[in-house]
Design a protein around this motif. Structure first.
Motif, PDB file in Angstrom:
ATOM      1  N   LEU A 301      64.654  12.983 -17.970  1.00 52.12           N
ATOM      2  CA  LEU A 301      63.502  12.551 -18.742  1.00 52.12           C
ATOM      3  C   LEU A 301      62.266  13.315 -18.289  1.00 52.12           C
ATOM      4  CD1 LEU A 301      64.156   8.691 -18.605  1.00 52.12           C
ATOM      5  CD2 LEU A 301      64.358  10.139 -20.636  1.00 52.12           C
ATOM      6  N   VAL A 302      61.235  13.340 -19.131  1.00 54.38           N
ATOM      7  CA  VAL A 302      59.972  13.985 -18.787  1.00 54.38           C
ATOM      8  C   VAL A 302      58.851  12.965 -18.953  1.00 54.38           C
ATOM      9  CG1 VAL A 302      58.388  15.877 -19.264  1.00 54.38           C
ATOM     10  CG2 VAL A 302      60.852  16.230 -19.548  1.00 54.38           C
ATOM     11  N   PRO A 303      58.311  12.460 -17.831  1.00 55.42           N
ATOM     12  CA  PRO A 303      58.661  12.769 -16.436  1.00 55.42           C
ATOM     13  C   PRO A 303      59.992  12.116 -16.034  1.00 55.42           C
ATOM     14  CG  PRO A 303      57.065  10.996 -16.493  1.00 55.42           C
ATOM     15  CD  PRO A 303      57.214  11.474 -17.916  1.00 55.42           C
ATOM     16  N   SER A 304      60.629  12.674 -15.000  1.00 54.55           N
ATOM     17  CA  SER A 304      61.892  12.118 -14.519  1.00 54.55           C
ATOM     18  C   SER A 304      61.657  10.720 -13.928  1.00 54.55           C
ATOM     19  CB  SER A 304      62.522  13.047 -13.487  1.00 54.55           C
ATOM     20  OG  SER A 304      61.622  13.293 -12.414  1.00 54.55           O
ATOM     21  N   LEU A 305      62.717   9.898 -13.967  1.00 55.62           N
ATOM     22  CA  LEU A 305      62.566   8.469 -13.701  1.00 55.62           C
ATOM     23  C   LEU A 305      62.934   8.085 -12.267  1.00 55.62           C
ATOM     24  CD1 LEU A 305      62.009   5.648 -14.988  1.00 55.62           C
ATOM     25  CD2 LEU A 305      64.470   5.551 -15.505  1.00 55.62           C
ATOM     26  N   THR A 306      62.014   7.412 -11.587  1.00 57.04           N
ATOM     27  CA  THR A 306      62.314   6.797 -10.291  1.00 57.04           C
ATOM     28  C   THR A 306      63.250   5.621 -10.514  1.00 57.04           C
ATOM     29  OG1 THR A 306      60.257   7.462  -9.216  1.00 57.04           O
ATOM     30  CG2 THR A 306      61.331   5.469  -8.386  1.00 57.04           C
ATOM     31  N   THR A 307      64.293   5.522  -9.678  1.00 54.95           N
ATOM     32  CA  THR A 307      65.307   4.505  -9.931  1.00 54.95           C
ATOM     33  C   THR A 307      66.089   4.207  -8.661  1.00 54.95           C
ATOM     34  OG1 THR A 307      67.197   3.962 -11.362  1.00 54.95           O
ATOM     35  CG2 THR A 307      67.001   6.240 -10.644  1.00 54.95           C
ATOM     36  N   VAL A 308      67.117   3.385  -8.793  1.00 51.59           N
ATOM     37  CA  VAL A 308      68.004   3.044  -7.685  1.00 51.59           C
ATOM     38  C   VAL A 308      69.419   3.478  -8.053  1.00 51.59           C
ATOM     39  CG1 VAL A 308      69.045   1.170  -6.349  1.00 51.59           C
ATOM     40  CG2 VAL A 308      66.604   1.098  -6.911  1.00 51.59           C
ATOM     41  N   SER A 309      70.039   4.254  -7.173  1.00 53.35           N
ATOM     42  CA  SER A 309      71.439   4.643  -7.368  1.00 53.35           C
ATOM     43  C   SER A 309      72.328   3.583  -6.741  1.00 53.35           C
ATOM     44  CB  SER A 309      71.704   6.003  -6.712  1.00 53.35           C
ATOM     45  OG  SER A 309      73.085   6.312  -6.745  1.00 53.35           O
ATOM     46  N   VAL A 310      73.326   3.111  -7.516  1.00 53.62           N
ATOM     47  CA  VAL A 310      74.149   1.994  -7.062  1.00 53.62           C
ATOM     48  C   VAL A 310      75.573   2.396  -6.682  1.00 53.62           C
ATOM     49  CG1 VAL A 310      72.841   0.265  -8.315  1.00 53.62           C
ATOM     50  CG2 VAL A 310      74.713   1.435  -9.463  1.00 53.62           C
ATOM     51  N   ARG A 311      75.880   3.701  -6.669  1.00 52.32           N
ATOM     52  CA  ARG A 311      77.155   4.199  -6.154  1.00 52.32           C
ATOM     53  C   ARG A 311      78.360   3.526  -6.824  1.00 52.32           C
ATOM     54  NH1 ARG A 311      74.699   3.948  -0.015  1.00 52.32           N
ATOM     55  NH2 ARG A 311      73.371   5.771  -0.230  1.00 52.32           N
ATOM     56  N   ALA A 312      78.381   3.619  -8.128  1.00 50.51           N
ATOM     57  CA  ALA A 312      79.420   2.950  -8.917  1.00 50.51           C
ATOM     58  C   ALA A 312      80.813   3.443  -8.582  1.00 50.51           C
ATOM     59  CB  ALA A 312      79.135   3.147 -10.405  1.00 50.51           C
ATOM     60  N   GLY A 313      80.947   4.751  -8.365  1.00 48.81           N
ATOM     61  CA  GLY A 313      82.262   5.295  -8.043  1.00 48.81           C
ATOM     62  C   GLY A 313      82.792   4.771  -6.721  1.00 48.81           C
ATOM     63  N   GLU A 314      81.915   4.659  -5.726  1.00 50.65           N
ATOM     64  CA  GLU A 314      82.339   4.124  -4.430  1.00 50.65           C
ATOM     65  C   GLU A 314      82.831   2.684  -4.567  1.00 50.65           C
ATOM     66  OE1 GLU A 314      79.882   4.563  -0.992  1.00 50.65           O
ATOM     67  OE2 GLU A 314      79.068   6.483  -1.680  1.00 50.65           O
ATOM     68  N   ILE A 315      82.165   1.910  -5.402  1.00 46.35           N
ATOM     69  CA  ILE A 315      82.598   0.532  -5.619  1.00 46.35           C
ATOM     70  C   ILE A 315      84.033   0.511  -6.131  1.00 46.35           C
ATOM     71  CG2 ILE A 315      82.249  -1.515  -7.077  1.00 46.35           C
ATOM     72  CD1 ILE A 315      79.250  -1.005  -6.894  1.00 46.35           C
ATOM     73  N   GLY A 316      84.328   1.363  -7.122  1.00 47.08           N
ATOM     74  CA  GLY A 316      85.676   1.400  -7.678  1.00 47.08           C
ATOM     75  C   GLY A 316      86.714   1.863  -6.669  1.00 47.08           C
ATOM     76  N   ARG A 317      86.395   2.899  -5.905  1.00 48.14           N
ATOM     77  CA  ARG A 317      87.352   3.423  -4.922  1.00 48.14           C
ATOM     78  C   ARG A 317      87.655   2.405  -3.825  1.00 48.14           C
ATOM     79  NH1 ARG A 317      84.616   8.112  -6.243  1.00 48.14           N
ATOM     80  NH2 ARG A 317      83.007   7.795  -4.673  1.00 48.14           N
ATOM     81  N   HIS A 318      86.611   1.793  -3.282  1.00 52.70           N
ATOM     82  CA  HIS A 318      86.832   0.798  -2.232  1.00 52.70           C
ATOM     83  C   HIS A 318      87.612  -0.405  -2.774  1.00 52.70           C
ATOM     84  CE1 HIS A 318      84.709   2.562   1.092  1.00 52.70           C
ATOM     85  NE2 HIS A 318      83.591   2.699   0.401  1.00 52.70           N
ATOM     86  N   ALA A 319      87.263  -0.853  -3.984  1.00 53.28           N
ATOM     87  CA  ALA A 319      87.958  -2.000  -4.578  1.00 53.28           C
ATOM     88  C   ALA A 319      89.442  -1.697  -4.757  1.00 53.28           C
ATOM     89  CB  ALA A 319      87.320  -2.367  -5.917  1.00 53.28           C
ATOM     90  N   ALA A 320      89.748  -0.499  -5.244  1.00 52.51           N
ATOM     91  CA  ALA A 320      91.146  -0.118  -5.460  1.00 52.51           C
ATOM     92  C   ALA A 320      91.911  -0.054  -4.144  1.00 52.51           C
ATOM     93  CB  ALA A 320      91.215   1.229  -6.175  1.00 52.51           C
ATOM     94  N   ASN A 321      91.303   0.514  -3.109  1.00 56.66           N
ATOM     95  CA  ASN A 321      91.990   0.638  -1.828  1.00 56.66           C
ATOM     96  C   ASN A 321      92.201  -0.716  -1.159  1.00 56.66           C
ATOM     97  OD1 ASN A 321      92.484   3.474  -1.613  1.00 56.66           O
ATOM     98  ND2 ASN A 321      90.312   3.804  -1.238  1.00 56.66           N
ATOM     99  N   LEU A 322      91.238  -1.622  -1.289  1.00 53.93           N
ATOM    100  CA  LEU A 322      91.429  -2.976  -0.761  1.00 53.93           C
ATOM    101  C   LEU A 322      92.581  -3.675  -1.478  1.00 53.93           C
ATOM    102  CD1 LEU A 322      87.768  -4.316  -0.331  1.00 53.93           C
ATOM    103  CD2 LEU A 322      89.395  -3.720   1.480  1.00 53.93           C
TER     104      LEU A 322
END
Length: 349
Positions: A301-322
């Motif tokens: 976006l212009v200007p680019s957006l300040t935000t929070v990254s929630v690491r969605a992929g890590e959630i899926g990987r950890h959930a699957a391994n558990l």
């Protein structure tokens, strides 16, 4: 005179009773049925030449393994059921993709449901999914109806609750604290000199994560000593750019003194930012905007957006391994995994 369709007529359609069996494949390949089973399940135990003949026979006969019989023999379905709140948000798609990346190579298939942030619909989905005998269950919240909790307890299968971080949970949990993440956004805005900060977000009945972000906002207002809370609730509004644009107009009307807006989702924040551009408001000089989720478009976006990254992929990987560990009967040393979050500071603040 012979009909043009005679060759096709001679190729009779197979019925349920004439379905190709493992014994048929074994006979065509010149091996035992046990060898065919090994090729399908443990190919590393079979020589290359034998495996080649079996696979050629499978293709030639169009053999489809009988999964129901296999499930009965192994007492497992090979299914993991997962329920997400919406299919319209890319962050949940990342989690589902990560689940698939881990589980499918291990012989599991995902059964996916969408509860639309509705606990009653989640209950219906779980009731339906449990009828298919899944080996494990992935949920996108720690909040459920009492009936859902009873269904899961009765099923006696491992369950992972994701995306939340609560003291109360059913079994395994992978997520992050939305309260702490919201506080991080507020601390950043205050450090940048903003004091009249509006929180704008959906507080629908089933969106407990947005409510947790509101809780974090309110805790920050009190702890930092800001003059007052400024809250706009988007109850009933769809997650869309239009909703964000409309909310930005409400902010300007109801809180004309506001110098920053913290949106509960990047989608709303993007719509608000675009509305500012159309109206000639300079972001962040006239008003700052922050979102939540770090969606793909947020950096562009212009200007680019300040935000929070929630690491969605890590959630899926950890959930699957558990789940894999539990489904194999292995010990799980860390049944609760906090993947954390990252504040992404960009031009909009």
């Amino acid at each position: 005179m012979a009909s043009d369709t005679a060759p096709q007529n001679r190729r009779k359609r197979r019925t349920a009773t004439s379905r190709v069996t493992m014994n048929d494949v074994a006979a065509r390949a010149g091996v035992s049925a046990q060898t065919v089973s090994r090729v399908l399940r443990q190919p590393e135990l079979v020589g290359d030449e034998v495996a080649r003949r079996v696979r050629e026979a499978i293709v030639e006969l169009q053999y489809v393994p009988n999964s129901a019989a296999s499930q009965m023999a192994s007492n497992r379905s090979g299914i993991v059921a997962a329920i997400i709140p919406t299919i319209s948000a890319s962050i949940f798609a990342e989690t589902v993709q990560a689940l698939s990346d881990v589980l499918v190579p291990e012989g599991y298939q995902l059964l996916l449901g969408n509860n639309e942030y509705d606990l009653a619909k989640e209950e219906e989905l779980i009731r339906s999914f449990l009828g298919r005998g899944p080996d494990g269950l992935v949920l996108s919240s720690t909040h459920h109806t009492e009936a859902t909790k009873a269904l899961i307890a009765g099923a006696s299968i491992p369950v992972v609750e994701t995306w939340d971080w609560e003291d109360s949970h059913l079994d395994l949990m992978v997520g992050h604290s939305n309260v702490h993440a919201a506080r991080a956004v507020m601390d950043h805005l205050v450090e940048r000199g903003y004091r009249r900060i509006v929180f704008a977000g959906v507080t629908n009945a089933g969106d407990f994560r947005a409510k947790a972000r509101l809780k974090g906002y309110r805790a920050a207002v009190k702890a930092i000593g800001l003059d007052t809370e400024r809250v706009l609730t988007l109850t009933g509004k769809p997650l869309s750019l239009a909703s964000g644009a409309e909310t930005m107009s409400r902010v300007r009307g109801e809180f004309p003194e506001a110098d920053a807006v913290f949106f509960s989702s990047d989608v709303f924040a993007a719509g608000a930012l675009l509305r500012c551009v159309r109206q000639g408001l300079r972001v962040p000089h006239d008003i700052a905007i922050a979102g939540f989720g770090d969606f793909d478009f947020s950096a562009h976006l212009v200007p680019s957006l300040t935000t929070v990254s929630v690491r969605a992929g890590e959630i899926g990987r950890h959930a699957a391994n558990l789940l894999l560990a539990r489904m194999r009967g292995e010990a799980v040393p860390t049944p609760r995994i906090d993947v954390g979050f990252e504040l992404i500071v960009r031009e909009s603040t």
